[in-house]
Motif scaffolding. Structure first.
Motif, short mmCIF file in Angstrom:
data_model
loop_
_atom_site.label_atom_id
_atom_site.label_comp_id
_atom_site.label_asym_id
_atom_site.label_seq_id
_atom_site.Cartn_x
_atom_site.Cartn_y
_atom_site.Cartn_z
N ALA A 124 9.20 -2.59 -0.09
CA ALA A 124 9.38 -1.53 0.68
C ALA A 124 9.85 -0.17 -0.29
O ALA A 124 10.25 -0.60 -1.67
CB ALA A 124 10.59 -1.56 1.48
N TRP A 154 -2.36 0.11 3.61
CA TRP A 154 -2.56 -0.32 2.50
C TRP A 154 -3.86 -0.18 1.93
O TRP A 154 -4.37 0.36 0.86
CB TRP A 154 -1.96 -1.77 2.11
CG TRP A 154 -2.05 -2.15 0.66
CD1 TRP A 154 -1.06 -1.98 -0.42
CD2 TRP A 154 -3.09 -2.87 -0.06
NE1 TRP A 154 -1.34 -2.54 -1.56
CE2 TRP A 154 -2.56 -3.03 -1.25
CE3 TRP A 154 -4.20 -3.42 0.28
CZ2 TRP A 154 -3.54 -3.61 -2.33
CZ3 TRP A 154 -5.07 -3.99 -0.57
CH2 TRP A 154 -4.56 -4.11 -1.86
N GLU A 212 4.52 -0.41 0.19
CA GLU A 212 3.98 -0.25 1.28
C GLU A 212 3.88 1.48 1.41
O GLU A 212 4.54 2.16 0.97
CB GLU A 212 5.00 -0.42 2.72
CG GLU A 212 5.30 -1.77 2.46
CD GLU A 212 6.20 -2.39 3.70
OE1 GLU A 212 7.16 -1.46 3.88
OE2 GLU A 212 6.36 -3.48 4.29
N LEU A 251 4.03 -7.00 -0.36
CA LEU A 251 4.43 -5.31 -0.78
C LEU A 251 5.95 -5.13 -0.84
O LEU A 251 6.58 -5.88 0.17
CB LEU A 251 3.65 -4.70 0.52
CG LEU A 251 2.35 -4.66 0.15
CD1 LEU A 251 1.62 -3.89 1.29
CD2 LEU A 251 1.81 -3.90 -1.15
N ALA A 306 -3.42 -6.25 4.08
CA ALA A 306 -2.42 -5.93 2.83
C ALA A 306 -1.68 -7.30 2.37
O ALA A 306 -1.76 -8.33 2.93
CB ALA A 306 -1.40 -5.15 3.29
N ALA A 361 7.62 3.27 6.12
CA ALA A 361 6.37 2.68 5.46
C ALA A 361 5.62 1.72 6.36
O ALA A 361 6.08 1.35 7.81
CB ALA A 361 6.75 1.57 4.69
N ASP A 362 4.40 1.49 6.42
CA ASP A 362 3.36 0.96 7.33
C ASP A 362 2.37 0.08 6.37
O ASP A 362 1.43 0.87 6.09
CB ASP A 362 2.74 1.84 8.34
CG ASP A 362 1.93 0.97 9.44
OD1 ASP A 362 1.82 -0.07 9.00
OD2 ASP A 362 1.69 1.51 10.44
N PRO A 363 2.55 -1.13 6.29
CA PRO A 363 1.45 -2.08 5.43
C PRO A 363 -0.09 -1.91 5.99
O PRO A 363 -0.89 -2.16 5.24
CB PRO A 363 2.30 -3.28 5.38
CG PRO A 363 3.04 -3.32 6.55
CD PRO A 363 3.48 -2.08 6.80
#
Length: 477
Positions: A283, A12, A147, A281, A277, A7-9
């Protein structure tokens, strides 16, 4: 883009914009189906779905309509698509847990896949597959509470790369005018569905047209590789693609092709540049990560066919290698026509002394004094197929005689696809279809006459027909 595999916020906001745009496009697509299916595909349509289903099994055309078909059921399916798309546009999916989000986004994909696979020639456009492939990947993006999954974002980049690079390669391998930078001398005039600004684009100086083509080549053959570079380079590449697609939106009507491409490109933008974001959030669940990995592996396997197509000597354009429209090959305008021809359908109330009156369609050129309208992202399927029929009789052989028959009977469902019916009180006694050469007026002609087009008849597509005893169209003897 981060190489964190889960994941990479920072994406978002990009995901949120992507999802809303895609939901809006789904909404348009289902509204098109609601408004047009009865005349084109219904039980009494030009190419009825029941007849199509009788000749094909589920494996050949996966669709829920194999289990049941009626016009009412099709309408219910299309309206369900409208409702679900509206819910997605309002962000209802973001209020659900991950599994609920996935189920809700899967609904329009299944419904639209079912429509496309029975849609026959009316649904044979590349943007149908593009919408389906994009919609399939959206199932695995997750709701706003988690995320964004990086692997799904990479799959969207791969899709955008195939769309752009495939379009660039088909041009370089196709019409010589792309290589000598002269295609836009003709394109704005001969494209399938000109828009309200197309006449003005056509009037631009030829040196500027050559610059346009050169910029297009750079955007489609070089910029796609930069999408895979670290930020902010990837955002710059996506911005270039978005600007180019907006130029195409302004210069013509290509249904939702350009807007879908813009939507996919949004997913490559660093969302933190727009809006940060939320700090809370979550994961993605591990089971969800496992599903995303499985979809990624499936995409890698299915990518063999489009990659081979891109690298091969004979490149297919807008082709699906499987019936689920996953990991397709794309491209547009491998060839550009130099002269515009249009099918003009006319009717007359008296066979012996015919006074021919013209049917005016909603989007395609007809009346030379009518300015081409803005239609996209809406899709006028009959208008598009009439453009193809003007290129070759084979494109209209399966449905054009049936269309003439519907006009002879004054079929109300069919007439809903027409902008102007010249016989509002009773149907014509005879109908014909002629072929005309169209060209844009010059600046001087436009100023003098007020017309957008100059046209002249060049042939006959359907000879004058009258209604036979069995309700079909037969030539007048």
């Amino acid at each position: 883009m981060s190489w964190d595999w889960f994941a990479d916020p920072t994406y978002w906001t990009s995901r949120l914009v992507f999802q809303r745009l895609l939901a809006a496009l789904y909404l348009v697509a289902f509204l098109v189906a609601v408004n047009q299916f009865r005349a084109l595909l219904g039980e009494r349509g030009l190419t009825p779905i029941p007849r199509f289903l009788a000749a094909r099994g589920f494996r050949q055309a996966p669709s829920i309509f194999h289990w049941h078909y009626s016009d009412r059921f099709f309408a219910a399916v299309a309206w369900l698509g409208v409702v679900v798309s509206s819910a997605l546009l309002l962000g209802i999916a973001d209020l659900l847990p991950v599994w609920g989000y996935m189920l809700l986004w899967a609904v329009p994909w299944v419904l639209y896949l079912s429509i496309v696979n029975v849609g026959q020639i009316w649904y044979s456009f590349g943007w149908e597959s593009l919408l389906l492939e994009t919609g399939f990947l959206a199932i695995f993006l997750g709701p706003a509470s988690v995320e964004p999954p990086v692997l799904t974002l990479w799959l969207l980049l791969w899709l955008l790369f195939r769309v752009e690079f495939g379009a660039g390669m088909i041009k370089m391998r196709g019409d010589p005018c792309w290589r000598d930078l002269t295609c836009l001398y003709y394109h704005h005039e001969t494209q399938p569905m000109p828009g309200p600004l197309s006449w003005y684009f056509h009037q631009l100086p030829k040196p500027l047209h050559r610059i346009e083509v050169a910029a297009n080549h750079a955007t489609q053959l070089v910029v796609p590789f930069v999408l895979f570079a670290p930020q902010p380079a990837a955002t710059v590449a996506a911005a270039i693609i978005i600007v180019t697609q907006c130029w195409l939106v302004a210069s013509g009507n290509f249904a939702w092709l350009n807007v879908v491409t813009i939507t996919i490109a949004v997913s490559a933008v660093d969302g933190s540049l727009i809006w940060s974001a939320p700090d809370d959030l979550a994961a993605p669940p591990m089971w969800f990560n496992g599903v995303v990995i499985g979809v990624t592996l499936l995409t890698v396997v299915l990518s063999y066919w489009p990659v081979r197509n891109l690298l091969g000597g004979t490149q297919l354009m807008n082709f699906s290698f499987n019936k689920y429209h996953l990991v397709n090959t794309y491209g547009a305008f491998g060839s550009v026509t130099r002269r515009r021809t249009e099918v003009i359908i006319e009717g007359a109330a008296d066979t012996d002394d015919p006074e021919w009156r013209e049917y005016e369609f909603k989007g395609k050129p007809g009346d030379p004094y009518r300015r081409p309208p803005q239609v996209a992202p809406y899709h006028l399927r009959l208008d598009w197929l009439l453009w193809f029929a003007s290129l070759s009789p084979r494109y209209g052989s399966g449905w054009l005689p049936a269309l003439v028959g519907k006009l002879l009977t004054g079929d109300r469902t069919t007439l809903k696809l027409v902008r102007h019916n010249p016989f509002p009180d009773e149907p014509p006694e005879v109908v014909r279809a002629r072929l005309f050469h169209y060209r844009y007026t010059t600046r001087a002609e436009r100023k003098e006459t007020g017309a957008w087009w100059v046209r002249e008849p060049i042939g006959t597509v359907v000879t004058p027909c009258r209604l036979s005893a069995d309700g079909s169209a037969k030539p007048v003897r």
